[in-house]
Design an enzyme around this catalytic site. Sequence first.
Site, mmCIF file in Angstrom:
data_model
loop_
_atom_site.group_PDB
_atom_site.id
_atom_site.type_symbol
_atom_site.label_atom_id
_atom_site.label_comp_id
_atom_site.label_asym_id
_atom_site.label_seq_id
_atom_site.Cartn_x
_atom_site.Cartn_y
_atom_site.Cartn_z
ATOM 1 N N ASN A 9 46.004 39.601 49.568
ATOM 2 C CA ASN A 9 45.102 40.710 49.249
ATOM 3 C C ASN A 9 43.681 40.252 49.569
ATOM 4 O O ASN A 9 43.124 39.423 48.857
ATOM 5 C CB ASN A 9 45.242 41.043 47.752
ATOM 6 C CG ASN A 9 44.226 42.060 47.278
ATOM 7 O OD1 ASN A 9 43.563 42.718 48.086
ATOM 8 N ND2 ASN A 9 44.101 42.200 45.965
ATOM 9 N N TRP A 10 43.134 40.778 50.654
ATOM 10 C CA TRP A 10 41.789 40.353 51.065
ATOM 11 C C TRP A 10 40.688 41.026 50.254
ATOM 12 O O TRP A 10 39.521 40.685 50.390
ATOM 13 C CB TRP A 10 41.582 40.656 52.558
ATOM 14 C CG TRP A 10 42.277 39.708 53.483
ATOM 15 C CD1 TRP A 10 43.180 38.738 53.151
ATOM 16 C CD2 TRP A 10 42.108 39.623 54.910
ATOM 17 N NE1 TRP A 10 43.603 38.060 54.272
ATOM 18 C CE2 TRP A 10 42.954 38.599 55.370
ATOM 19 C CE3 TRP A 10 41.341 40.335 55.837
ATOM 20 C CZ2 TRP A 10 43.049 38.248 56.721
ATOM 21 C CZ3 TRP A 10 41.435 39.990 57.184
ATOM 22 C CH2 TRP A 10 42.278 38.952 57.613
ATOM 23 N N LYS A 11 41.050 42.016 49.451
ATOM 24 C CA LYS A 11 40.066 42.752 48.647
ATOM 25 C C LYS A 11 38.934 43.267 49.546
ATOM 26 O O LYS A 11 39.187 43.664 50.677
ATOM 27 C CB LYS A 11 39.548 41.873 47.504
ATOM 28 C CG LYS A 11 40.677 41.213 46.717
ATOM 29 C CD LYS A 11 40.221 40.560 45.459
ATOM 30 C CE LYS A 11 41.395 39.851 44.803
ATOM 31 N NZ LYS A 11 41.092 39.339 43.492
ATOM 32 N N HIS A 91 46.230 47.467 40.955
ATOM 33 C CA HIS A 91 45.643 46.133 40.791
ATOM 34 C C HIS A 91 44.696 46.170 39.592
ATOM 35 O O HIS A 91 44.021 47.170 39.355
ATOM 36 C CB HIS A 91 44.886 45.748 42.072
ATOM 37 C CG HIS A 91 44.472 44.310 42.086
ATOM 38 N ND1 HIS A 91 43.389 43.861 41.370
ATOM 39 C CD2 HIS A 91 44.996 43.228 42.710
ATOM 40 C CE1 HIS A 91 43.257 42.553 41.561
ATOM 41 N NE2 HIS A 91 44.231 42.142 42.367
ATOM 42 N N GLU A 93 41.858 45.028 39.146
ATOM 43 C CA GLU A 93 40.456 45.345 39.481
ATOM 44 C C GLU A 93 40.266 46.856 39.637
ATOM 45 O O GLU A 93 39.219 47.395 39.282
ATOM 46 C CB GLU A 93 40.038 44.592 40.754
ATOM 47 C CG GLU A 93 39.854 43.098 40.461
ATOM 48 C CD GLU A 93 40.010 42.190 41.648
ATOM 49 O OE1 GLU A 93 40.060 42.658 42.799
ATOM 50 O OE2 GLU A 93 40.094 40.968 41.420
ATOM 51 N N GLU A 161 50.564 40.018 37.489
ATOM 52 C CA GLU A 161 49.272 39.357 37.679
ATOM 53 C C GLU A 161 48.497 39.347 36.364
ATOM 54 O O GLU A 161 47.812 40.340 36.031
ATOM 55 C CB GLU A 161 48.437 40.107 38.722
ATOM 56 C CG GLU A 161 49.077 40.160 40.094
ATOM 57 C CD GLU A 161 48.023 40.253 41.186
ATOM 58 O OE1 GLU A 161 48.029 39.407 42.067
ATOM 59 O OE2 GLU A 161 47.172 41.162 41.120
ATOM 60 N N GLY A 167 41.495 35.006 40.208
ATOM 61 C CA GLY A 167 40.211 34.487 40.688
ATOM 62 C C GLY A 167 39.557 33.487 39.757
ATOM 63 O O GLY A 167 38.383 33.164 39.929
ATOM 64 N N SER A 207 45.554 33.085 41.026
ATOM 65 C CA SER A 207 45.166 31.708 41.347
ATOM 66 C C SER A 207 46.295 30.877 41.977
ATOM 67 O O SER A 207 46.406 29.674 41.717
ATOM 68 C CB SER A 207 44.595 31.005 40.111
ATOM 69 O OG SER A 207 43.403 31.652 39.699
ATOM 70 N N GLY A 228 45.165 36.305 46.331
ATOM 71 C CA GLY A 228 43.838 36.827 46.646
ATOM 72 C C GLY A 228 43.037 35.816 47.446
ATOM 73 O O GLY A 228 43.175 35.692 48.665
ATOM 74 N N GLY A 229 42.213 35.046 46.759
ATOM 75 C CA GLY A 229 41.268 34.130 47.413
ATOM 76 C C GLY A 229 41.892 33.237 48.474
ATOM 77 O O GLY A 229 41.330 33.055 49.558
HETATM 78 C C1 PEP Z 1 44.698 39.094 43.247
HETATM 79 O O1 PEP Z 1 43.587 39.577 43.151
HETATM 80 O O2 PEP Z 1 45.677 39.827 43.454
HETATM 81 C C2 PEP Z 1 44.834 37.648 43.086
HETATM 82 C C3 PEP Z 1 46.005 37.190 42.790
HETATM 83 O O3 PEP Z 1 43.680 36.907 43.261
HETATM 84 P P1 PEP Z 1 43.570 35.301 43.266
HETATM 85 O O4 PEP Z 1 44.747 34.753 44.028
HETATM 86 O O5 PEP Z 1 42.260 35.021 43.928
HETATM 87 O O6 PEP Z 1 43.619 34.867 41.839
#
Ligand code: PEP
Length: 251
Positions: A9-11, A91, A93, A161, A167, A207, A228-229
């Site tokens: 997920n590049w957001k 999600h 967010e 999640e 993050g 994470s 994500g990241g």
């Molecule tokens: C996400 O936002 O779906 C996520 C899992 O982010 P991260 O891996 O950066 O924690």
Amino acid sequence: MRRKLAAGNWKMNGGNAELDGLRTLSQIHSGAAIDILICPPFTLIAAAAECAGSIAIGGQNCHSDASGAHTGDISAQMLADVGASAVILGHSERRADHSETSEDVRAKAHAAHAAGLITIICVGESLDQREAQNTLDIIGGQLSTSVPDTATGENTVIAYEPCWAIGTGLTPTTDQIGDVHDFIRTRLEKRLGTGAGRSIRLLYGGSVKAANAAEIFAVSNVDGALVGGASLKSDDFSPIISALEAAANVS
Ligand code: PEP
């Protein structure tokens, strides 16, 4: 047997320059025996779909209507039209920034399925909810309202999640992940029957990085990850994909 899925997920990150990393990833993992999905911002979906090879491309949200007077929104059909085969819904967010409810998520899921998209429906508890030992109640409630009755292994993936792990560099213990994933599996089987309930893939997200991927992928009922990241750079995402390929070979 559920096919493993590594989803990124590049957001709200990335421009045309980042498509080079996608090309690299697709070359390195061209023969992978797992599914790989990248969800870039909407602006990159069409170009990403052109250069991603066997990597699938998805959106990060869609509207519940097929078309109409919704300025700035994107429908599921529009995502499909530019080359997406999946969409992330609910999600944390979006639940936090846009006040999306589980009812909204279910309506979007219906629209996405009608457009032929796979939905990755996200559920997860806050830190306060976990500390109050309400995690399974929260996840159970989100699941029962967000997931449509028509969910199957072909059209739906669930991502667990925990909000506090996204993050932050924090992750639940593998026992905590296993408890939630086993709970989700049981709930899906009870509600949808063993056919659909057993075939829906369950991803862990929060994470995930190269250093913890293998131990997370060894947990029961973890069929992959939503990342994500660490999905933004091919150097970071590639070892996570490799860890999932290794897990697929032993299961
Ligand atoms: C996400 O936002 O779906 C996520 C899992 O982010 P991260 O891996 O950066 O924690």
